[in-house]
Design an enzyme around this catalytic site. Structure first.
Site, PDB file in Angstrom:
ATOM      1  N   GLY A 174       0.836  -1.208   0.000  1.00 18.94           N
ATOM      2  CA  GLY A 174       0.000   0.000   0.000  1.00 18.94           C
ATOM      3  C   GLY A 174       0.865   1.249   0.000  1.00 18.94           C
TER       4      GLY A 174
ATOM      5  NE  ARG B 107       5.568  -2.141   4.038  1.00 22.21           N
ATOM      6  CZ  ARG B 107       4.287  -2.331   4.400  1.00 22.21           C
ATOM      7  NH1 ARG B 107       3.487  -3.005   3.624  1.00 22.21           N
ATOM      8  NH2 ARG B 107       3.828  -1.824   5.515  1.00 22.21           N
TER       9      ARG B 107
ATOM     10  NE  ARG C  14      -3.519  11.297  -9.033  1.00 24.64           N
ATOM     11  CZ  ARG C  14      -4.585  11.931  -8.534  1.00 24.64           C
ATOM     12  NH1 ARG C  14      -4.812  11.932  -7.240  1.00 24.64           N
ATOM     13  NH2 ARG C  14      -5.423  12.566  -9.346  1.00 24.64           N
TER      14      ARG C  14
ATOM     15  NE  ARG D 213      -3.338  -5.702   0.617  1.00 21.63           N
ATOM     16  CZ  ARG D 213      -2.699  -4.777   1.333  1.00 21.63           C
ATOM     17  NH1 ARG D 213      -1.772  -4.021   0.765  1.00 21.63           N
ATOM     18  NH2 ARG D 213      -2.973  -4.641   2.623  1.00 21.63           N
TER      19      ARG D 213
ATOM     20  CB  SER E 175       0.876  -3.963   7.257  1.00 20.50           C
ATOM     21  OG  SER E 175       0.531  -2.748   6.648  1.00 20.50           O
TER      22      SER E 175
ATOM     23  CG  ASP F   5      -2.879  -2.985  13.542  1.00 19.90           C
ATOM     24  OD1 ASP F   5      -2.479  -2.789  12.390  1.00 19.90           O
ATOM     25  OD2 ASP F   5      -4.072  -3.215  13.817  1.00 19.90           O
TER      26      ASP F   5
ATOM     27  NE  ARG G 193       1.512  -0.042   9.447  1.00 17.95           N
ATOM     28  CZ  ARG G 193       0.267   0.466   9.524  1.00 17.95           C
ATOM     29  NH1 ARG G 193      -0.157   0.974  10.646  1.00 17.95           N
ATOM     30  NH2 ARG G 193      -0.521   0.441   8.476  1.00 17.95           N
TER      31      ARG G 193
HETATM   32  N1  LIG Z   1      -8.904  -1.152   8.404  1.00 20.89           N
HETATM   33  C1  LIG Z   1      -7.720  -1.485   8.935  1.00 20.89           C
HETATM   34  N2  LIG Z   1      -6.666  -1.523   8.113  1.00 20.89           N
HETATM   35  C2  LIG Z   1      -5.485  -1.831   8.663  1.00 20.89           C
HETATM   36  C3  LIG Z   1      -5.373  -2.135  10.030  1.00 20.89           C
HETATM   37  N3  LIG Z   1      -4.091  -2.390  10.307  1.00 20.89           N
HETATM   38  C4  LIG Z   1      -3.462  -2.260   9.150  1.00 20.89           C
HETATM   39 BR1  LIG Z   1      -1.660  -2.477   8.981  1.00 20.89          BR
HETATM   40  N4  LIG Z   1      -4.270  -1.924   8.125  1.00 20.89           N
HETATM   41  C5  LIG Z   1      -3.806  -1.739   6.735  1.00 20.89           C
HETATM   42  O1  LIG Z   1      -2.871  -0.670   6.774  1.00 20.89           O
HETATM   43  C6  LIG Z   1      -3.391   0.483   6.130  1.00 20.89           C
HETATM   44  C7  LIG Z   1      -3.906   1.388   7.201  1.00 20.89           C
HETATM   45  O2  LIG Z   1      -2.871   1.639   8.160  1.00 20.89           O
HETATM   46  C8  LIG Z   1      -4.488   0.013   5.196  1.00 20.89           C
HETATM   47  O3  LIG Z   1      -3.971  -0.002   3.878  1.00 20.89           O
HETATM   48  C9  LIG Z   1      -4.820  -1.418   5.665  1.00 20.89           C
HETATM   49  O4  LIG Z   1      -4.683  -2.331   4.593  1.00 20.89           O
HETATM   50  C10 LIG Z   1      -6.494  -2.098  10.873  1.00 20.89           C
HETATM   51  O5  LIG Z   1      -6.453  -2.365  12.080  1.00 20.89           O
HETATM   52  N5  LIG Z   1      -7.665  -1.775  10.264  1.00 20.89           N
END
Ligand SMILES: Nc1nc2c(nc(Br)n2[C@@H]2O[C@H](CO)[C@@H](O)[C@H]2O)c(=O)[nH]1
Length: 234
Positions: free
Chosen positions: A20, A24, A43, A87, A90, A204, A217
């Site tokens: 994402g 990274r 972007r 993909r 995280s 997390d 991360r």
């Molecule tokens: N919705 C959600 N997305 C998460 C979480 N932890 C992580 Br790392 N992500 C991912 O990390 C990005 C947000 O920090 C997004 O791209 C998600 O794919 C979480 O607790 N919740």
């Protein structure tokens, strides 16, 4: 070039790893690829092509959430002929036994997004991983003693949900972790008949409230990337 990617035809490999976070993508390119060349800065969604064990591989950020990621999935497939998207992301754990830094393979992706609900007119579509990429990832992890978990993940449309207890229903039905892109990736891959797999590292936990630092991360997650690269070139 496409609407959001400035690469010239041929500059992107058939297989693309997609975190994402574009930083990274830069770290993966500079750490794992030989002669990485940057093909996109539009972007700030950095994209690179290099070689890994002699094979051309690209790596590019997707952004957070399905609306952003699906723009890049669509254009990589339709404007650049990408055939495999892996993909590497995280996620947040929904299970006590899925711990920080664990590696998770997404066999399928549930979602809170209305995207497929409207696309399939209120019926439930099940976005699933490509079997070949999945098996290659499992075999590499086992041959290299990298512990992995595999199962259903949740692609949520929001990081901050109203109900902090919401995750417990998904956890009760076996969902391993939450992220925000995979349901879109697997749906688009099926639509255009290309191969896709999501490999996640837990950064997390909704169960214990632990979390890795933003810096961790960005720069750890070596096991996940090595599994992805092995699947990409085999
Ligand atoms: N919705 C959600 N997305 C998460 C979480 N932890 C992580 Br790392 N992500 C991912 O990390 C990005 C947000 O920090 C997004 O791209 C998600 O794919 C979480 O607790 N919740």
């Amino acid at each position: 070039m496409s609407t959001h990617i400035e690469a010239k035809p041929g500059e992107i490999a058939e297989t693309v790893l997609m975190p994402g976070d574009p930083l990274r993508a830069k770290w993966i390119a500079e750490t794992f690829l030989e002669n990485p060349v940057c093909y996109n800065r539009i972007r700030g969604m950095l994209g690179y092509t290099g070689t890994y064990k002699g094979k051309r591989v690209s790596v590019q950020g997707s952004g957070m959430g399905m609306p952003s990621a699906m723009i890049y999935f669509h254009e990589l497939i339709n404007d650049y002929g990408v055939k495999n998207i892996i993909r590497v992301g995280s996620a947040g754990s929904y299970q006590k036994d899925v711990k920080l830094n664990d590696v998770v393979l997404a066999m399928a992706a549930s979602t809170t997004s209305g995207m497929n609900n409207s696309r399939f007119i209120n019926s439930d579509y099940s976005p699933t991983a490509d079997f070949d990429l999945f098996i290659k990832a499992v075999n590499y992890a086992r041959e290299n003693n990298i512990p992995i978990k595999a199962g259903n993940v949740l692609s949520s449309d929001e990081f901050y949900s109203d109900d902090p207890e919401e995750y417990k229903l998904w956890a009760q039905y076996g969902v391993l972790c939450v992220e925000m892109e995979t349901a879109g990736l697997y749906t688009i891959a099926a639509k255009y008949n290309i191969k896709a797999l999501t490999i996640l590292t837990i950064s997390d936990s909704l169960v214990t409230d632990e979390k890795l630092s933003a810096h961790d991360r960005e720069t750890t997650f070596k096991d996940m990337v090595q599994i992805a690269l092995a699947a990409a070139i085999s």
